[in-house]
Design an enzyme around this catalytic site. Structure first.
Site, PDB file in Angstrom:
ATOM      1  N   SER A  83       0.865  -1.189   0.000  1.00  0.00           N
ATOM      2  CA  SER A  83       0.000   0.000   0.000  1.00  0.00           C
ATOM      3  C   SER A  83       0.895   1.230   0.000  1.00  0.00           C
ATOM      4  CB  SER A  83      -0.887  -0.005   1.255  1.00  0.00           C
ATOM      5  OG  SER A  83      -1.552   1.227   1.408  1.00  0.00           O
ATOM      6  N   ASP A  99      -3.812  -6.612  -9.002  1.00  0.00           N
ATOM      7  CA  ASP A  99      -5.200  -6.828  -9.421  1.00  0.00           C
ATOM      8  C   ASP A  99      -5.904  -7.629  -8.328  1.00  0.00           C
ATOM      9  OD1 ASP A  99      -4.911  -5.555 -11.861  1.00  0.00           O
ATOM     10  OD2 ASP A  99      -4.193  -7.381 -12.846  1.00  0.00           O
ATOM     11  N   ARG A 102      -9.258  -2.908  12.203  1.00  0.00           N
ATOM     12  CA  ARG A 102      -7.834  -2.878  11.856  1.00  0.00           C
ATOM     13  C   ARG A 102      -6.976  -2.879  13.122  1.00  0.00           C
ATOM     14  NH1 ARG A 102      -8.015   0.748   8.375  1.00  0.00           N
ATOM     15  NH2 ARG A 102      -8.079  -0.640   6.596  1.00  0.00           N
ATOM     16  N   ASP A 130      -6.488  -6.083   3.616  1.00  0.00           N
ATOM     17  CA  ASP A 130      -7.709  -5.945   2.830  1.00  0.00           C
ATOM     18  C   ASP A 130      -8.867  -5.843   3.808  1.00  0.00           C
ATOM     19  OD1 ASP A 130      -8.542  -5.752   0.029  1.00  0.00           O
ATOM     20  OD2 ASP A 130      -9.852  -7.420   0.515  1.00  0.00           O
ATOM     21  N   LYS A 136      -0.185   6.433   3.768  1.00  0.00           N
ATOM     22  CA  LYS A 136       0.717   6.898   4.832  1.00  0.00           C
ATOM     23  C   LYS A 136       0.173   6.598   6.221  1.00  0.00           C
ATOM     24  CE  LYS A 136       3.065  10.568   2.270  1.00  0.00           C
ATOM     25  NZ  LYS A 136       3.317  12.032   2.160  1.00  0.00           N
ATOM     26  N   PHE A 157     -12.740   8.022   7.834  1.00  0.00           N
ATOM     27  CA  PHE A 157     -12.880   8.059   6.377  1.00  0.00           C
ATOM     28  C   PHE A 157     -13.826   6.932   5.972  1.00  0.00           C
ATOM     29  CE2 PHE A 157      -9.339   5.375   7.550  1.00  0.00           C
ATOM     30  CZ  PHE A 157      -9.500   4.248   6.777  1.00  0.00           C
ATOM     31  N   GLY A 158     -14.085   6.813   4.681  1.00  0.00           N
ATOM     32  CA  GLY A 158     -14.927   5.724   4.188  1.00  0.00           C
ATOM     33  C   GLY A 158     -16.332   5.776   4.766  1.00  0.00           C
ATOM     34  N   TYR A 159     -16.755   4.659   5.318  1.00  0.00           N
ATOM     35  CA  TYR A 159     -18.121   4.532   5.844  1.00  0.00           C
ATOM     36  C   TYR A 159     -18.223   4.939   7.320  1.00  0.00           C
ATOM     37  CZ  TYR A 159     -18.772   1.784   1.576  1.00  0.00           C
ATOM     38  OH  TYR A 159     -18.828   1.380   0.265  1.00  0.00           O
ATOM     39  N   LYS A 170      -1.698   4.011   7.145  1.00  0.00           N
ATOM     40  CA  LYS A 170      -1.444   2.600   7.431  1.00  0.00           C
ATOM     41  C   LYS A 170       0.046   2.366   7.714  1.00  0.00           C
ATOM     42  CE  LYS A 170      -5.166   0.569   4.640  1.00  0.00           C
ATOM     43  NZ  LYS A 170      -5.477  -0.338   3.505  1.00  0.00           N
TER      44      LYS A 170
END
Length: 203
Positions: A9, A41, A184, A70, A12, A155-157, A14
């Site tokens: 990744s 991918d 996480r 992930d 920063k 962030f995100g949801y 993480k």
């Protein structure tokens, strides 16, 4: 001697989190962007598969041990969606705002007890690209999807993710508070407890 591990990744946040968590183990986490590694991918059908794909890809190109993450959101009323597609839930030009809007649209009219969900995180550590036994660490964070956004952190949801036991949305927690209880945070804590034997074989 400090052992180097490539993070699959360029994030920063993480990177800093993993370096802090593993600092006492005498390792240095380096982002794959430093080696010009393109994103892998993500063709897997589960968080575990995608984490392994990303770790193997980074290890293959750099020759270093690799760590990948992930994670995503599983909503029970949507049969576990968005799941592995959380970051691109709303399509090719997905953004946090678009993803959140689509989630609210799909859950429109559902009562709180039907809006149960969880964040899930899977970490995969591979000593080398052909490692037959990757170290897998998982964390799960249960909550309820709100009917409107709440909070400015995260962030995100996070603004839609309500935590009944904390009486708070994820986006209302400080980064320190969030890391103590999040999916996480749990996975990183398990990694910290479990990774030492894997490091012995690394040159």
């Amino acid at each position: 001697m400090v052992k180097k591990i490539v993070l699959a990744s360029g994030n920063k946040g993480k990177l800093n989190e993993f370096n802090r968590a593993l600092s006492e183990l005498n390792v240095e986490i380096i982002p794959q962007s430093q080696f010009n590694v393109p994103d892998a991918d993500e063709t897997g059908l589960s968080f575990v598969e995608n984490a392994i794909l990303k770790a193997r890809h980074a290890a293959q190109i750099t020759g270093l041990p690799a760590l990948a993450d992930d994670s995503g959101l599983e909503v029970d009323a949507l049969d576990g969606a968005p799941g592995i597609y959380s970051a691109r839930f709303s399509g090719a030009n997905a953004s946090d705002a678009k993803n959140n809007a689509l989630l609210l649209e799909k859950l429109n009219g559902l009562a709180a007890e039907q809006r149960t969900a969880r964040f899930r995180c899977v970490l995969a550590f591979m000593r080398h690209a052909n490692d037959p036994t990757p170290l897998i660490c998982q964390g799960t964070w249960d909550g309820i999807i709100l009917e409107e956004a709440c909070g400015e952190q995260g962030f995100g949801y996070d603004p839609l993710f309500w935590l009944p036991e904390l009486n708070s949305a994820a986006a209302q927690l400080s980064p320190t508070e969030k890391n103590k209880v999040s999916h996480r945070g749990q996975a990183v804590a398990l990694l910290k407890q479990s990774i030492a034997p894997y490091l012995i074989a690394i040159k």
